[in-house]
Design a protein around this motif. Structure first.
Motif, PDB file in Angstrom:
ATOM      1  N   ASP A 206      67.755   9.152  22.642  1.00 21.63           N
ATOM      2  CA  ASP A 206      66.599   8.298  22.394  1.00 21.63           C
ATOM      3  C   ASP A 206      65.839   8.849  21.197  1.00 21.63           C
ATOM      4  N   ASP A 207      65.702   8.023  20.169  1.00 20.94           N
ATOM      5  CA  ASP A 207      64.974   8.410  18.964  1.00 20.94           C
ATOM      6  C   ASP A 207      65.515   9.714  18.379  1.00 20.94           C
ATOM      7  N   GLY A 208      66.859   9.817  18.323  1.00 21.56           N
ATOM      8  CA  GLY A 208      67.476  10.964  17.683  1.00 21.56           C
ATOM      9  C   GLY A 208      67.471  12.242  18.473  1.00 21.56           C
ATOM     10  N   ARG A 209      67.148  12.172  19.765  1.00 21.29           N
ATOM     11  CA  ARG A 209      67.137  13.351  20.626  1.00 21.29           C
ATOM     12  C   ARG A 209      67.815  13.031  21.946  1.00 21.29           C
ATOM     13  N   VAL A 210      68.337  14.046  22.613  1.00 18.00           N
ATOM     14  CA  VAL A 210      68.888  13.851  23.948  1.00 18.00           C
ATOM     15  C   VAL A 210      67.738  13.828  24.942  1.00 18.00           C
ATOM     16  N   ALA A 211      67.537  12.664  25.546  1.00 18.89           N
ATOM     17  CA  ALA A 211      66.428  12.498  26.483  1.00 18.89           C
ATOM     18  C   ALA A 211      66.828  12.821  27.914  1.00 18.89           C
ATOM     19  N   HIS A 212      68.136  12.778  28.194  1.00 16.99           N
ATOM     20  CA  HIS A 212      68.610  13.077  29.545  1.00 16.99           C
ATOM     21  C   HIS A 212      70.101  13.371  29.465  1.00 16.99           C
ATOM     22  N   ALA A 213      70.578  14.301  30.289  1.00 15.82           N
ATOM     23  CA  ALA A 213      72.009  14.590  30.403  1.00 15.82           C
ATOM     24  C   ALA A 213      72.303  14.988  31.838  1.00 15.82           C
ATOM     25  N   GLY A 214      73.485  14.606  32.306  1.00 12.53           N
ATOM     26  CA  GLY A 214      73.855  14.947  33.675  1.00 12.53           C
ATOM     27  C   GLY A 214      75.057  14.147  34.115  1.00 12.53           C
ATOM     28  N   SER A 215      75.199  13.992  35.426  1.00  9.98           N
ATOM     29  CA  SER A 215      76.332  13.243  35.949  1.00  9.98           C
ATOM     30  C   SER A 215      76.034  11.750  35.905  1.00  9.98           C
ATOM     31  N   MET A 216      77.075  10.939  35.706  1.00  7.95           N
ATOM     32  CA  MET A 216      76.896   9.498  35.693  1.00  7.95           C
ATOM     33  C   MET A 216      76.471   8.980  37.061  1.00  7.95           C
ATOM     34  N   ASP A 217      77.006   9.571  38.127  1.00  6.48           N
ATOM     35  CA  ASP A 217      76.639   9.120  39.476  1.00  6.48           C
ATOM     36  C   ASP A 217      75.141   9.280  39.715  1.00  6.48           C
ATOM     37  N   ASP A 218      74.584  10.414  39.312  1.00  5.10           N
ATOM     38  CA  ASP A 218      73.147  10.638  39.509  1.00  5.10           C
ATOM     39  C   ASP A 218      72.329   9.664  38.673  1.00  5.10           C
ATOM     40  N   PHE A 219      72.749   9.441  37.423  1.00  9.75           N
ATOM     41  CA  PHE A 219      72.001   8.525  36.560  1.00  9.75           C
ATOM     42  C   PHE A 219      72.085   7.092  37.078  1.00  9.75           C
ATOM     43  N   ALA A 220      73.255   6.680  37.559  1.00  6.11           N
ATOM     44  CA  ALA A 220      73.426   5.322  38.069  1.00  6.11           C
ATOM     45  C   ALA A 220      72.590   5.073  39.319  1.00  6.11           C
ATOM     46  N   ALA A 221      72.276   6.147  40.048  1.00  5.00           N
ATOM     47  CA  ALA A 221      71.480   6.009  41.272  1.00  5.00           C
ATOM     48  C   ALA A 221      69.979   5.972  40.996  1.00  5.00           C
ATOM     49  N   ASP A 222      69.575   6.297  39.775  1.00  5.51           N
ATOM     50  CA  ASP A 222      68.138   6.398  39.454  1.00  5.51           C
ATOM     51  C   ASP A 222      67.737   5.216  38.565  1.00  5.51           C
ATOM     52  N   THR A 223      67.393   4.111  39.166  1.00  8.77           N
ATOM     53  CA  THR A 223      67.070   2.908  38.393  1.00  8.77           C
ATOM     54  C   THR A 223      65.797   3.079  37.576  1.00  8.77           C
ATOM     55  N   ALA A 224      64.849   3.865  38.072  1.00  7.56           N
ATOM     56  CA  ALA A 224      63.619   4.089  37.306  1.00  7.56           C
ATOM     57  C   ALA A 224      63.922   4.817  35.997  1.00  7.56           C
ATOM     58  N   LEU A 225      64.817   5.796  36.056  1.00  3.62           N
ATOM     59  CA  LEU A 225      65.189   6.527  34.851  1.00  3.62           C
ATOM     60  C   LEU A 225      65.940   5.619  33.880  1.00  3.62           C
ATOM     61  N   GLN A 226      66.801   4.770  34.406  1.00  2.24           N
ATOM     62  CA  GLN A 226      67.521   3.812  33.568  1.00  2.24           C
ATOM     63  C   GLN A 226      66.546   2.890  32.840  1.00  2.24           C
ATOM     64  N   ASP A 227      65.572   2.356  33.575  1.00  2.87           N
ATOM     65  CA  ASP A 227      64.601   1.455  32.962  1.00  2.87           C
ATOM     66  C   ASP A 227      63.797   2.157  31.882  1.00  2.87           C
ATOM     67  N   ARG A 228      63.462   3.415  32.123  1.00  3.45           N
ATOM     68  CA  ARG A 228      62.643   4.158  31.161  1.00  3.45           C
ATOM     69  C   ARG A 228      63.412   4.476  29.890  1.00  3.45           C
ATOM     70  N   LEU A 229      64.674   4.843  30.030  1.00  2.00           N
ATOM     71  CA  LEU A 229      65.446   5.297  28.873  1.00  2.00           C
ATOM     72  C   LEU A 229      66.245   4.198  28.189  1.00  2.00           C
ATOM     73  N   LEU A 230      66.650   3.184  28.978  1.00  2.00           N
ATOM     74  CA  LEU A 230      67.509   2.158  28.412  1.00  2.00           C
ATOM     75  C   LEU A 230      66.929   0.747  28.490  1.00  2.00           C
ATOM     76  N   SER A 231      65.800   0.607  29.168  1.00  3.46           N
ATOM     77  CA  SER A 231      65.199  -0.711  29.384  1.00  3.46           C
ATOM     78  C   SER A 231      66.168  -1.636  30.089  1.00  3.46           C
ATOM     79  N   LEU A 232      66.864  -1.092  31.111  1.00  2.00           N
ATOM     80  CA  LEU A 232      67.835  -1.861  31.869  1.00  2.00           C
ATOM     81  C   LEU A 232      67.403  -1.986  33.322  1.00  2.00           C
ATOM     82  N   SER A 233      67.855  -3.039  33.944  1.00  6.31           N
ATOM     83  CA  SER A 233      67.788  -3.150  35.396  1.00  6.31           C
ATOM     84  C   SER A 233      69.232  -3.317  35.864  1.00  6.31           C
ATOM     85  N   VAL A 234      69.791  -2.280  36.450  1.00  4.33           N
ATOM     86  CA  VAL A 234      71.226  -2.250  36.764  1.00  4.33           C
ATOM     87  C   VAL A 234      71.424  -2.645  38.227  1.00  4.33           C
TER      88      VAL A 234
END
Length: 234
Positions: A206-234
């Motif tokens: 995000d904006d030329g920096r790594v804003a988050h790193a980790g497992s895909m399973d953990d990221f896919a389970a955190d919809t609030a983090l997805q919305d904040r970083l990607l503006s998505l509702s998955v």
């Protein structure tokens, strides 16, 4: 040891600072996904890894060897391939001619070519057709096949599903799963469903920096983090 290590990478393009401080580790095997909004710096990250743009400061290490200062051709000889977003194929050459051009000695390895045809049957069907006449999905298959025609340890792939029909995307996912059994893939992708289905590990730029790193399973389970970083509702 990670297969690929990116540390404190800063890349300027002309007068613009695109990457500010990018660091992440790509483990060996499977698919590592870089996510992020348009313009976040994902493509610049791939181009900096392969040596098309030079980070300063920062470092890129492959199998423990610093490859930051190497030319792109020398990086490729280490076993790294790059599939750009624009596919990088030659429209007036046939499918086979495109593949031959990507070999080191101008000859196919029969076993590797057979594997490519198993993964992408259309490339076997249209071997003698000029690349411009292929569909968008077939052109993308050809661009990936060019990266695989020689033995590779890591393939960098930029937005492979962009503009493709859902049925082609599903076929591409099956091919990537097969490829990832023997070759690590570093994937830049906007299609989160595709990325989620394939990725084991991930990072968000995000904006030329790594804003988050980790497992895909953990990221896919955190919809609030997805919305904040990607503006998505998955």
């Amino acid at each position: 040891m990670s297969l690929l290590s990116v540390r404190n990478m800063k890349t300027d393009i002309g007068q613009y600072a695109v990457l500010h401080d990018v660091s992440f580790e790509v483990p060996e095997g499977g698919v590592f996904v870089l996510l992020g909004r348009n313009g976040a710096g994902k493509t610049t990250t791939l181009r900096s890894i392969i040596g098309l743009w030079k980070p300063s400061p920062g470092s890129v290490t492959f199998r423990g060897e610093d490859i930051t200062a190497l030319h792109t051709a020398d990086i490729a000889r280490k076993g790294i391939a790059y599939v750009p977003e624009n596919m990088g194929i030659f429209g007036t050459l046939t499918v086979d001619e495109n593949l031959i051009l990507a070999t080191r000695n101008g000859r196919f390895d029969a076993a590797r070519l057979a594997r490519i045809h198993d993964l992408f049957p259309a490339l076997a069907q249209f071997r003698d057709k000029q690349a411009w006449s292929l569909s968008g999905g077939q052109k993308q298959m050809l661009s990936i096949a060019r990266a695989m025609i020689e033995p590779r340890e890591l393939i960098l792939i930029d937005e492979p599903t962009k503009g493709l029909a859902p049925s082609i995307v599903d076929a591409m996912a099956d091919a990537f799963r097969e490829i990832a059994q023997t070759t690590t893939i570093l994937l830049v992708e906007q299609n989160f469903a595709f990325a989620r289905a394939l990725g084991r590990d991930m990072a968000v730029i995000d904006d030329g920096r790594v804003a988050h790193a980790g497992s895909m399973d953990d990221f896919a389970a955190d919809t609030a983090l997805q919305d904040r970083l990607l503006s998505l509702s998955v």
